[in-house]
Design an enzyme around this catalytic site. Structure first.
Site, PDB file in Angstrom:
ATOM      1  N   HIS A  14      -3.291 -16.191  -6.055  1.00  9.12           N
ATOM      2  CA  HIS A  14      -4.102 -15.029  -6.386  1.00  9.12           C
ATOM      3  C   HIS A  14      -3.576 -14.292  -7.615  1.00  9.12           C
ATOM      4  O   HIS A  14      -3.746 -13.073  -7.721  1.00  9.12           O
ATOM      5  CB  HIS A  14      -4.197 -14.095  -5.181  1.00  9.12           C
ATOM      6  CG  HIS A  14      -4.751 -14.781  -3.970  1.00  9.12           C
ATOM      7  ND1 HIS A  14      -6.049 -15.237  -3.904  1.00  9.12           N
ATOM      8  CD2 HIS A  14      -4.186 -15.128  -2.789  1.00  9.12           C
ATOM      9  CE1 HIS A  14      -6.258 -15.815  -2.737  1.00  9.12           C
ATOM     10  NE2 HIS A  14      -5.137 -15.763  -2.045  1.00  9.12           N
ATOM     11  N   ARG A  72      -8.584  23.555   5.752  1.00  7.76           N
ATOM     12  CA  ARG A  72      -9.608  22.547   5.978  1.00  7.76           C
ATOM     13  C   ARG A  72     -10.254  22.708   7.335  1.00  7.76           C
ATOM     14  O   ARG A  72      -9.660  23.255   8.257  1.00  7.76           O
ATOM     15  CB  ARG A  72      -8.991  21.140   5.870  1.00  7.76           C
ATOM     16  CG  ARG A  72      -8.582  20.766   4.469  1.00  7.76           C
ATOM     17  CD  ARG A  72      -9.771  20.800   3.565  1.00  7.76           C
ATOM     18  NE  ARG A  72      -9.434  20.354   2.231  1.00  7.76           N
ATOM     19  CZ  ARG A  72      -9.510  19.100   1.832  1.00  7.76           C
ATOM     20  NH1 ARG A  72      -9.886  18.179   2.667  1.00  7.76           N
ATOM     21  NH2 ARG A  72      -9.206  18.773   0.599  1.00  7.76           N
ATOM     22  N   ARG A 123      -7.173  -9.617  -2.359  1.00  8.46           N
ATOM     23  CA  ARG A 123      -8.486  -9.022  -2.085  1.00  8.46           C
ATOM     24  C   ARG A 123      -9.097  -8.305  -3.287  1.00  8.46           C
ATOM     25  O   ARG A 123     -10.239  -7.843  -3.208  1.00  8.46           O
ATOM     26  CB  ARG A 123      -8.366  -8.068  -0.892  1.00  8.46           C
ATOM     27  CG  ARG A 123      -8.022  -8.814   0.381  1.00  8.46           C
ATOM     28  CD  ARG A 123      -7.777  -7.875   1.539  1.00  8.46           C
ATOM     29  NE  ARG A 123      -8.989  -7.251   2.022  1.00  8.46           N
ATOM     30  CZ  ARG A 123      -9.031  -6.371   3.001  1.00  8.46           C
ATOM     31  NH1 ARG A 123      -7.923  -6.013   3.602  1.00  8.46           N
ATOM     32  NH2 ARG A 123     -10.159  -5.835   3.386  1.00  8.46           N
ATOM     33  N   PRO A 135       0.701  -1.251   0.000  1.00 12.36           N
ATOM     34  CA  PRO A 135       0.000   0.000   0.000  1.00 12.36           C
ATOM     35  C   PRO A 135       0.741   1.323   0.000  1.00 12.36           C
ATOM     36  O   PRO A 135       0.579   2.074  -0.912  1.00 12.36           O
ATOM     37  CB  PRO A 135      -0.918  -0.095   1.192  1.00 12.36           C
ATOM     38  CG  PRO A 135      -1.198  -1.528   1.292  1.00 12.36           C
ATOM     39  CD  PRO A 135       0.013  -2.218   0.781  1.00 12.36           C
ATOM     40  N   GLU A 136       1.427   1.700   0.978  1.00 17.55           N
ATOM     41  CA  GLU A 136       1.783   3.125   1.061  1.00 17.55           C
ATOM     42  C   GLU A 136       2.990   3.466   0.203  1.00 17.55           C
ATOM     43  O   GLU A 136       3.614   2.589  -0.397  1.00 17.55           O
ATOM     44  CB  GLU A 136       1.970   3.527   2.531  1.00 17.55           C
ATOM     45  CG  GLU A 136       0.719   3.214   3.351  1.00 17.55           C
ATOM     46  CD  GLU A 136       0.813   3.638   4.794  1.00 17.55           C
ATOM     47  OE1 GLU A 136       1.227   4.766   5.055  1.00 17.55           O
ATOM     48  OE2 GLU A 136       0.478   2.818   5.659  1.00 17.55           O
TER      49      GLU A 136
END
Length: 284
Positions: free
Chosen positions: A95, A157, A115, A2-3
């Site tokens: 997979h 924000r 996944r 991921p990152e």
DNA sequence: CCGAAAACCTGAACGC
DNA sequence: TGCGTTCAGGTTTTCG
């Protein structure tokens, strides 16, 4: 993987192993992995065949192979995507979702994804970016990254600091691990309101993000299990250097207080209650 | 504009 | 051994 550091590890591997090679054949083993290629899997394969890979690029967690002609093979690894370089004929991974073979008959490129949150697509490139990447902000390792502009954006924000760090349109590449690690390094709590953040604190947290990602990259990324590996299947070892993420109950490396885990934004946040006191006006 | 929740998936770990 | 629950490095959409 991921990152940003993990994706960059993959990009470096792809740059070394597929740059200059020409795609011969594409096998889509799971349609979901090319669902973002709206024209369908046959079109996906057809658009890749015969194309030469010019370079491997990345912004934030997005990765793409430059095909020339203002097109690119775009990849996002999602939660469990991997890129592997394997010998032709070697056993298919459980997979395995997409296989690319090359005209030189050498190693093949495999996209493996337990996944299936990740995926591949062929995209048009505009001003150097595949279309789906144009809304993604520059990441901290980008030479043109502008910390002051990002700090200004964060302060505008009306939200919590961690939420802002995870917003890929403000600054990209940060996920749950490196958000927690950077906040720990900067001694700031993720629930801190962005509007009350000083510029110095903003600078501190962005510096911490850059440093922790640079260190993680040098360590080959963070990996707790076989789901996060480089193109050769090897794990990085930055997990040994984590101070906060996944360390609940263990002593803070700075002050010894037990790191705690709390639910935040439908996921886990890890903080040192002493170094990162919860803000008095927290609620985002 | 902001946030919460759900959706998209598979598998590992854990409690009973 | 088996079943149910919870959790996981992400993104997007939908609904207040």
């Amino acid at each position: 993987m991921p990152e940003l550091p993990e994706v960059e590890v993959v990009r470096l591997g792809l740059a070394e192993h597929v740059t200059g090679r020409t795609v011969a054949a594409v096998e889509v083993r799971h349609p979901r992995s090319v669902r973002r290629h709206l024209a369908g899997e046959l079109d996906f394969a057809a658009r890749l065949a015969g194309r030469q890979i010019r370079a491997a690029r990345r912004r934030g967690k997005y990765l793409w192979l430059d095909l020339g002609g203002e097109q690119a093979l775009l990849a996002h690894l999602g939660m469990s995507g991997q890129m592997r370089i394997q010998e032709p004929g070697s056993i298919d991974e459980t997979h395995l979702r997409v296989r690319l073979q090359f005209t030189d008959g050498g190693t093949e490129l495999r996209f493996i994804d337990q996944r299936t949150f990740g995926g591949l697509s062929v995209e048009d490139v505009v001003d150097g970016l595949p279309i789906p990447v144009t809304h993604i902000a520059r990441d901290p390792l980008d030479p043109c990254f502008d910390p002051d502009a990002v700090i200004a954006g964060i302060r505008q924000r009306r939200t919590a600091l961690k939420r802002a760090l995870l917003d890929q349109t403000l600054v990209s590449g940060i996920g749950n691990i490196y958000a927690d690690e950077a906040l720990w390094r900067a001694r700031l709590h993720g629930a801190r309101l962005t509007a009350t953040l000083t510029r110095a604190q903003g600078r501190a947290v962005l510096t911490a993000v850059t440093e922790v990602m640079t260190e993680a990259l040098a360590a080959g990324g963070t990996s707790f299990d076989a789901l996060y590996v480089n193109i050769n299947g090897a794990s990085g070892y930055f997990d040994r250097s984590l101070a906060a993420y996944g360390q609940d109950g263990r002593p803070c490396p700075r002050c010894g207080t037990a790191i705690r885990r709390d639910a935040f934004m439908n996921r886990s946040s890890h903080t040192c209650p002493r170094c990162q006191p919860r803000p008095r006006h927290p609620h985002p």
